[in-house]
Design a protein around this motif. Structure first.
Motif, PDB file in Angstrom:
ATOM      1  N   ASN A 209       0.841  -1.194   0.000  1.00  0.00           N
ATOM      2  CA  ASN A 209       0.000   0.000   0.000  1.00  0.00           C
ATOM      3  C   ASN A 209       0.873   1.240   0.000  1.00  0.00           C
ATOM      4  O   ASN A 209       2.056   1.168   0.325  1.00  0.00           O
ATOM      5  CB  ASN A 209      -0.948   0.010   1.209  1.00  0.00           C
ATOM      6  CG  ASN A 209      -0.254   0.314   2.513  1.00  0.00           C
ATOM      7  OD1 ASN A 209       0.535  -0.504   2.987  1.00  0.00           O
ATOM      8  ND2 ASN A 209      -0.516   1.460   3.083  1.00  0.00           N
ATOM      9  N   CYS A 210       0.264   2.349  -0.393  1.00  0.00           N
ATOM     10  CA  CYS A 210       0.945   3.641  -0.503  1.00  0.00           C
ATOM     11  C   CYS A 210       1.968   3.577  -1.629  1.00  0.00           C
ATOM     12  O   CYS A 210       1.672   3.023  -2.676  1.00  0.00           O
ATOM     13  CB  CYS A 210       1.551   4.063   0.834  1.00  0.00           C
ATOM     14  SG  CYS A 210       1.340   5.830   1.140  1.00  0.00           S
ATOM     15  N   GLY A 211       3.172   4.121  -1.446  1.00  0.00           N
ATOM     16  CA  GLY A 211       4.182   4.054  -2.498  1.00  0.00           C
ATOM     17  C   GLY A 211       4.152   5.280  -3.374  1.00  0.00           C
ATOM     18  O   GLY A 211       4.178   6.410  -2.873  1.00  0.00           O
ATOM     19  N   GLY A 274      -7.364   2.094  -2.735  1.00  0.00           N
ATOM     20  CA  GLY A 274      -6.473   3.233  -2.901  1.00  0.00           C
ATOM     21  C   GLY A 274      -5.882   3.655  -1.571  1.00  0.00           C
ATOM     22  O   GLY A 274      -6.460   3.400  -0.516  1.00  0.00           O
ATOM     23  N   CYS A 275      -4.705   4.310  -1.622  1.00  0.00           N
ATOM     24  CA  CYS A 275      -4.110   4.854  -0.396  1.00  0.00           C
ATOM     25  C   CYS A 275      -4.156   6.384  -0.508  1.00  0.00           C
ATOM     26  O   CYS A 275      -5.086   6.924  -1.109  1.00  0.00           O
ATOM     27  CB  CYS A 275      -2.701   4.283  -0.199  1.00  0.00           C
ATOM     28  SG  CYS A 275      -2.140   4.362   1.526  1.00  0.00           S
ATOM     29  N   CYS A 276      -3.190   7.078   0.087  1.00  0.00           N
ATOM     30  CA  CYS A 276      -3.223   8.540   0.214  1.00  0.00           C
ATOM     31  C   CYS A 276      -3.696   9.240  -1.064  1.00  0.00           C
ATOM     32  O   CYS A 276      -3.211   8.959  -2.160  1.00  0.00           O
ATOM     33  CB  CYS A 276      -1.848   9.070   0.570  1.00  0.00           C
ATOM     34  SG  CYS A 276      -1.159   8.291   2.034  1.00  0.00           S
ATOM     35  N   GLY A 277      -4.624  10.166  -0.907  1.00  0.00           N
ATOM     36  CA  GLY A 277      -5.092  10.979  -2.020  1.00  0.00           C
ATOM     37  C   GLY A 277      -6.221  10.347  -2.812  1.00  0.00           C
ATOM     38  O   GLY A 277      -6.854  11.013  -3.626  1.00  0.00           O
TER      39      GLY A 277
HETATM   40 ZN   LIG Z   1      -0.780   6.164   1.775  1.00  0.00          ZN
END
Ligand SMILES: [Zn+2]
Length: 298
Positions: A209-211, A274-277
């Protein structure tokens, strides 16, 4: 509700929710506040984030408990609220999910480095994660996701604590970046190594996740797929954060993320969010792509 394995069989790919942190910022949380404290102080705001993801069609939503390990909460003076924060966070997501989505309790890193690099012992980590896991289970979680991990020892400690203290399925996902064509976490863990080690340690699902957006995630999924037969969970962020006019923005739109859905599935991802944003609109777009896989064309 049907368990995640049966749903995965039926739907081919399960859609997981999107970002919570950026959604809470849109709801007015400031950098001086602790997001998890809102489970107690502003439960209606947490409920609406969860509900937005349920309404966008996610099969699995998470809980607002990412920073809810006692070691992390101790840094902000909320150590004694650990049980309340995790139990309430799960109850809020369960209420929003009703019978429409499963709820996986979120466990993030403690922010501590393990001895000899840092001050934390493995026993302290195990004890802390056990306390968090038990509270998530008490709140009614259908599964657990240990996410944004950089260090394999910490990820495995969290996994062991969940396995020893609950009967829930566990996903473990780490955060990888690219340097010179190679993928690794900040602590130097490669995706294939993570997949093998986490499978051996008893994870039910492994992933990332994220990245740095969808392109990187497709490559990481490919590497993990070759290393494990477990379901692979992928929650890319909506690109790297950029600061524009004092505001953090993410450039990958719902359309961009959805346009690469097929490639991510082909690379080996089974559970995608989905992660951040990422936003409820991103998740809706992913659900529409997934439904093309399961609903025969007329
Ligand atoms: Zn994230």
């Amino acid at each position: 509700m049907t368990d995640w394995r049966t749903q995965l069989d039926e739907k081919k790919v399960l859609i997981v929710d999107g970002a919570w942190g950026t959604e809470l910022i849109n709801r007015g949380i400031t950098s001086r506040e602790v997001p998890e404290a809102w489970n107690i102080d502003r439960p209606e705001e947490i409920y609406f984030v969860a509900l937005a993801y349920v309404n966008s069609g996610a099969d699995i939503i998470l809980t607002n408990t990412f920073g809810g390990s006692p070691l992390k909460l101790a840094k902000v003076g909320l150590r004694e609220k650990t049980v309340d924060i995790n139990r309430l966070g799960t109850e809020i997501s369960k209420k929003a999910a009703s019978s429409r989505a499963l709820v996986f309790g979120s466990i993030g890193p403690t922010g501590e480095l393990l001895k000899p690099l840092g001050a934390a012992s493995e026993t302290e980590l195990l004890k802390g994660f056990a306390e968090q896991a038990k509270a998530l289970a008490a709140g009614g979680a259908d599964g657990i996701v240990i996410e944004t991990m950089m260090d394999l020892t910490e990820a495995k400690a969290a996994l062991r604590a969940v396995k020893e203290n609950t009967s829930l399925s566990v996903a473990v996902t780490m955060t990888f970046n690219e340097a010179g064509g190679k993928y690794a976490t900040l602590m130097g863990v490669r995706p294939d190594h993570a997949a093998v080690e986490l499978e051996r340690a008893g994870a039910d699902i492994v992933g990332a996740n994220c990245g740095a957006g969808i392109d990187l995630m497709i490559e990481v999924a490919r590497v993990m797929r070759r290393a494990t037969s477990l379901p692979v969970w992928c929650k890319p962020n909506a690109g790297l954060p950029e600061l524009v006019d004092g505001k953090t923005i993410y450039r990958e739109s719902p359309e961009k993320m959805a346009s690469r859905f097929g490639e991510l599935v082909e690379a080996g991802a089974n559970m995608i969010g989905g992660c951040c944003g990422s936003t409820p609109a991103h998740i809706r777009a992913l659900v529409l792509e997934r439904n093309k896989l399961v609903i025969p064309k007329p």
